[in-house]
Design a protein around this motif. Structure first.
Motif, PDB file in Angstrom:
ATOM      1  N   VAL A 223       0.852  -1.203   0.000  1.00 16.25           N
ATOM      2  CA  VAL A 223       0.000   0.000   0.000  1.00 16.25           C
ATOM      3  C   VAL A 223       0.882   1.245   0.000  1.00 16.25           C
ATOM      4  O   VAL A 223       0.698   2.152  -0.816  1.00 16.25           O
ATOM      5  CB  VAL A 223      -0.943   0.003   1.226  1.00 16.25           C
ATOM      6  CG1 VAL A 223      -1.636   1.360   1.379  1.00 16.25           C
ATOM      7  CG2 VAL A 223      -1.985  -1.098   1.112  1.00 16.25           C
TER       8      VAL A 223
ATOM      9  N   GLN B 164      -6.366  -2.040  -2.625  1.00 11.45           N
ATOM     10  CA  GLN B 164      -5.339  -3.100  -2.591  1.00 11.45           C
ATOM     11  C   GLN B 164      -5.890  -4.335  -1.869  1.00 11.45           C
ATOM     12  O   GLN B 164      -5.643  -5.459  -2.290  1.00 11.45           O
ATOM     13  CB  GLN B 164      -4.085  -2.608  -1.857  1.00 11.45           C
ATOM     14  CG  GLN B 164      -3.277  -1.565  -2.597  1.00 11.45           C
ATOM     15  CD  GLN B 164      -2.280  -2.174  -3.573  1.00 11.45           C
ATOM     16  OE1 GLN B 164      -2.517  -2.162  -4.775  1.00 11.45           O
ATOM     17  NE2 GLN B 164      -1.187  -2.702  -3.101  1.00 11.45           N
TER      18      GLN B 164
ATOM     19  N   LYS C  79       2.723   1.818  -3.246  1.00  9.61           N
ATOM     20  CA  LYS C  79       1.792   2.387  -4.226  1.00  9.61           C
ATOM     21  C   LYS C  79       1.605   3.884  -3.946  1.00  9.61           C
ATOM     22  O   LYS C  79       1.572   4.687  -4.873  1.00  9.61           O
ATOM     23  CB  LYS C  79       0.452   1.653  -4.100  1.00  9.61           C
ATOM     24  CG  LYS C  79      -0.483   1.860  -5.228  1.00  9.61           C
ATOM     25  CD  LYS C  79      -0.444   0.661  -6.127  1.00  9.61           C
ATOM     26  CE  LYS C  79      -1.342   0.786  -7.307  1.00  9.61           C
ATOM     27  NZ  LYS C  79      -1.157  -0.323  -8.219  1.00  9.61           N
TER      28      LYS C  79
END
Lengths: 195, 133
Positions: free
Chosen positions: A56, A84, A59
């Motif tokens: 996460v 996610q 990203k």
């Protein structure tokens, strides 16, 4: 969103985009609980949770330049964590909707246990375990809504933004999930009393 | 006293209002709310932020390395291409028998290849070695 919070978010993002890793660490530390709540509630496999949390934030780092400050930074991060997690569940073929949620309208009588004695404290421990089990069985969308509302203290409109569900649906899921938990708890306590 | 509906109880609890003591449904709801407001058992490791930053730095390094490799490949291909074009333009005739020198000194060529491979190996395993990978 307050101007001060917005300015802080902007400053932090600018620092990170300039390559300041300490600023990124600060972003992680101030949002890791939010991400851990979401992932911890939605992902059943304990071993994959920490790795998914890392994904996460990776990203977040990769997409940070596209963040347009239309919402709070934390709301945006929660959106990534939610997506996610849902993608993980889909990839692992774990059904997003699995529960006896349709039994919501059951008729339950009023029972309650006061926790004044050691026995009732023991019972309280079991009640917590029981509630955890029921929450685990809830559909992913219900768990996400409950987590964001109760643990992260987000409003229904913020949850709507994160989960991409209409605000009415968020309110409905919240209501139904809590009613289901209350009904299941009522059934459980009644059963415990009979035993 | 009129018992409250589920919706009314939830609205009251969301607004932080107190419920009447005889509201048994309300007490069940309170139990549920208390449970929902508690942290789930899962917690991240204390070094979580450091490991994410480490991963980001690793990704950046490998991105930079692939960029360097791409540059190296493209420049080699470019030099090769330019050489061929120049050879065609200038009408250079290759004399393949001039390469027979390599065959006559094959041991030296082999030694050179081994040295290059050894240097590459030492570079990867000693100089660029990262124990956490």
């Amino acid at each position: 969103m307050s101007n001060r919070a917005m300015t802080e978010d902007r400053e932090l993002v600018a620092q990170i985009l300039n390559g300041d890793m300490e600023a990124f660490k600060l972003l992680i530390k101030s949002n890791e609980r939010l991400v851990a709540h979401m992932v911890g509630r939605l992902i059943p496999d304990h071993h994959d949770r920490e790795e998914l949390c890392q994904d996460v934030f990776l990203k977040v780092y990769q997409k940070l330049s596209s963040f347009n400050f239309a919402s709070k930074l934390s709301t945006w991060i929660a959106t990534i964590a939610y997506r996610q997690s849902v993608n993980y569940l889909k990839k692992k073929r774990i059904p997003l909707k699995r529960t006896h949620i349709d039994d919501l309208e059951g008729d339950h009588k009023d029972y309650f246990v006061e926790h004044d004695t050691p026995e009732s404290a023991f019972s309280s421990y079991h009640t917590r375990e029981f509630l955890d089990q029921v929450i685990d069985q809830l559909p992913a969308h219900y768990k996400a809504v409950l987590t964001l509302y109760h643990l992260d203290e987000m409003s229904c409109s913020e949850i709507s933004e994160i989960t991409d569900m209409p605000e009415g649906t968020v309110k409905n899921y919240l209501f139904r999930a809590r009613k289901l938990l209350k009904n299941e708890l009522s059934k459980y306590i009644r059963k415990e009393e009979i035993l | 006293m009129k018992s409250l509906s589920d919706k009314e109880i939830q609205d009251k609890l969301d607004a932080g209002e107190k419920l009447a003591a005889n509201q048994s449904e309300g007490r069940l709801y309170k139990e549920v709310y208390n449970h929902l407001n508690k942290m789930p058992e899962f917690e991240l490791s204390p070094s979580f932020a450091d490991s994410v930053v480490g991963k980001v730095e690793e990704l950046q390094t490998s991105k930079r390395r692939s960029k360097d490799n791409l540059f190296l490949i493209l420049s080699t291909a470019g030099i090769f291409l330019v050489s061929i074009i120049l050879m065609v333009i200038l009408g250079v005739q290759m004399k393949w028998n001039s390469l027979s020198y390599l065959w006559e000194n094959k041991l030296m060529v082999l030694f050179g290849i081994v040295v290059i491979v050894a240097i590459q190996f030492a570079d990867r395993s000693l100089v660029r070695y990262r124990p956490n990978r």
